[in-house]
Design a protein around this motif. Structure first.
Motif, PDB file in Angstrom:
ATOM      1  N   GLY A   1      -1.153   7.869   6.635  1.00 18.68           N
ATOM      2  CA  GLY A   1      -2.627   8.118   6.507  1.00 18.68           C
ATOM      3  C   GLY A   1      -3.186   7.413   5.312  1.00 18.68           C
ATOM      4  N   CYS A   2      -2.368   7.441   4.250  1.00 15.53           N
ATOM      5  CA  CYS A   2      -2.945   7.007   2.995  1.00 15.53           C
ATOM      6  C   CYS A   2      -3.247   5.402   2.991  1.00 15.53           C
ATOM      7  CB  CYS A   2      -2.004   7.520   1.872  1.00 15.53           C
ATOM      8  SG  CYS A   2      -2.699   6.967   0.158  1.00 15.53           S
ATOM      9  N   GLU A   3      -4.658   5.047   2.348  1.00 17.70           N
ATOM     10  CA  GLU A   3      -4.640   3.526   2.383  1.00 17.70           C
ATOM     11  C   GLU A   3      -5.063   3.391   0.874  1.00 17.70           C
ATOM     12  OE1 GLU A   3      -7.897   3.472   5.124  1.00 17.70           O
ATOM     13  OE2 GLU A   3      -6.834   3.571   6.764  1.00 17.70           O
ATOM     14  N   THR A   4      -4.335   3.967   0.021  1.00 15.30           N
ATOM     15  CA  THR A   4      -4.474   3.635  -1.336  1.00 15.30           C
ATOM     16  C   THR A   4      -3.711   2.472  -1.694  1.00 15.30           C
ATOM     17  OG1 THR A   4      -5.113   5.952  -1.743  1.00 15.30           O
ATOM     18  CG2 THR A   4      -4.743   4.690  -3.654  1.00 15.30           C
ATOM     19  N   TRP A   5      -3.895   1.736  -2.631  1.00 17.28           N
ATOM     20  CA  TRP A   5      -2.963   0.588  -3.239  1.00 17.28           C
ATOM     21  C   TRP A   5      -1.774   1.542  -3.985  1.00 17.28           C
ATOM     22  CZ3 TRP A   5      -2.286  -4.100  -3.042  1.00 17.28           C
ATOM     23  CH2 TRP A   5      -1.417  -4.824  -3.905  1.00 17.28           C
TER      24      TRP A   5
ATOM     25  N   PHE B   1       4.123   3.743  -3.644  1.00 13.80           N
ATOM     26  CA  PHE B   1       3.216   4.815  -3.330  1.00 13.80           C
ATOM     27  C   PHE B   1       1.864   4.977  -4.391  1.00 13.80           C
ATOM     28  CE2 PHE B   1       7.358   5.975  -1.827  1.00 13.80           C
ATOM     29  CZ  PHE B   1       7.115   6.536  -0.353  1.00 13.80           C
ATOM     30  N   CYS B   2       1.075   5.502  -3.894  1.00 16.91           N
ATOM     31  CA  CYS B   2      -0.164   5.864  -4.852  1.00 16.91           C
ATOM     32  C   CYS B   2       0.518   6.759  -5.803  1.00 16.91           C
ATOM     33  CB  CYS B   2      -1.511   5.880  -4.044  1.00 16.91           C
ATOM     34  SG  CYS B   2      -1.324   7.576  -3.319  1.00 16.91           S
ATOM     35  N   MET B   3      -0.608   7.012  -6.908  1.00 16.02           N
ATOM     36  CA  MET B   3      -0.027   8.168  -7.934  1.00 16.02           C
ATOM     37  C   MET B   3      -0.137   9.373  -7.204  1.00 16.02           C
ATOM     38  SD  MET B   3      -1.839   8.628 -11.453  1.00 16.02           S
ATOM     39  CE  MET B   3      -3.273   8.130 -10.944  1.00 16.02           C
ATOM     40  N   GLU B   4      -0.891   9.641  -6.242  1.00 17.06           N
ATOM     41  CA  GLU B   4      -0.815  10.976  -5.614  1.00 17.06           C
ATOM     42  C   GLU B   4       0.450  11.144  -4.898  1.00 17.06           C
ATOM     43  OE1 GLU B   4      -4.142  12.579  -3.512  1.00 17.06           O
ATOM     44  OE2 GLU B   4      -5.335  11.362  -4.364  1.00 17.06           O
ATOM     45  N   HIS B   5       0.643  10.444  -4.110  1.00 13.53           N
ATOM     46  CA  HIS B   5       2.207  10.658  -3.476  1.00 13.53           C
ATOM     47  C   HIS B   5       3.337   9.928  -3.628  1.00 13.53           C
ATOM     48  CE1 HIS B   5      -1.428  10.312  -0.203  1.00 13.53           C
ATOM     49  NE2 HIS B   5      -1.085  11.375  -0.343  1.00 13.53           N
ATOM     50  N   ARG B   6       3.160   9.465  -5.025  1.00 11.79           N
ATOM     51  CA  ARG B   6       4.490   8.841  -5.332  1.00 11.79           C
ATOM     52  C   ARG B   6       5.507   9.886  -5.660  1.00 11.79           C
ATOM     53  NH1 ARG B   6       3.839   8.620 -11.958  1.00 11.79           N
ATOM     54  NH2 ARG B   6       2.735  10.453 -12.305  1.00 11.79           N
TER      55      ARG B   6
ATOM     56  N   TRP C   1       0.881  -1.211   0.142  1.00 12.48           N
ATOM     57  CA  TRP C   1      -0.082  -0.131   0.071  1.00 12.48           C
ATOM     58  C   TRP C   1       0.906   1.352   0.047  1.00 12.48           C
ATOM     59  CZ3 TRP C   1      -4.901  -1.217  -0.923  1.00 12.48           C
ATOM     60  CH2 TRP C   1      -5.524  -2.417  -0.419  1.00 12.48           C
ATOM     61  N   CYS C   2       0.382   2.218  -0.439  1.00 13.33           N
ATOM     62  CA  CYS C   2       0.803   3.559  -0.491  1.00 13.33           C
ATOM     63  C   CYS C   2       1.653   3.891   0.998  1.00 13.33           C
ATOM     64  CB  CYS C   2       0.267   4.824  -0.534  1.00 13.33           C
ATOM     65  SG  CYS C   2       0.904   6.403  -0.735  1.00 13.33           S
ATOM     66  N   GLU C   3       2.728   4.095   1.140  1.00 13.65           N
ATOM     67  CA  GLU C   3       3.591   4.495   2.285  1.00 13.65           C
ATOM     68  C   GLU C   3       3.380   5.888   2.817  1.00 13.65           C
ATOM     69  OE1 GLU C   3       7.544   3.389   2.359  1.00 13.65           O
ATOM     70  OE2 GLU C   3       7.386   1.350   1.674  1.00 13.65           O
TER      71      GLU C   3
END
Ligand SMILES: [Zn+2]
Length: 56
Positions: A24-28, A43-48, A19-21
């Motif tokens: 607080g993010c629980e996105t794949w 990381f997810c696309m937002e947090h990469r 999951w995204c590291e």
């Protein structure tokens, strides 16, 4: 390996799910980033992180 105490749960999970590291993010975590020999971080696309292509 004898590191049963501590991050064993995280380790087992990482084998099958990543999951995204971002805290607080629980996105794949669709994007894996591996730096050298370090374990890949996901990381997810937002947090990469900003992807910087390697230049030889
Ligand atoms: Zn995220």
């Amino acid at each position: 390996m004898s590191d049963e105490a501590g991050s064993s749960t995280r380790k087992e999970t990482a084998l099958h799910e990543h999951w995204c590291e971002h805290p607080g993010c629980e996105t794949w975590g669709s994007f894996g980033f591996a730096a050298g020999k370090a374990e890949p971080r996901w990381f997810c696309m937002e947090h990469r992180p900003e992807w910087k292509p390697r230049h030889a």
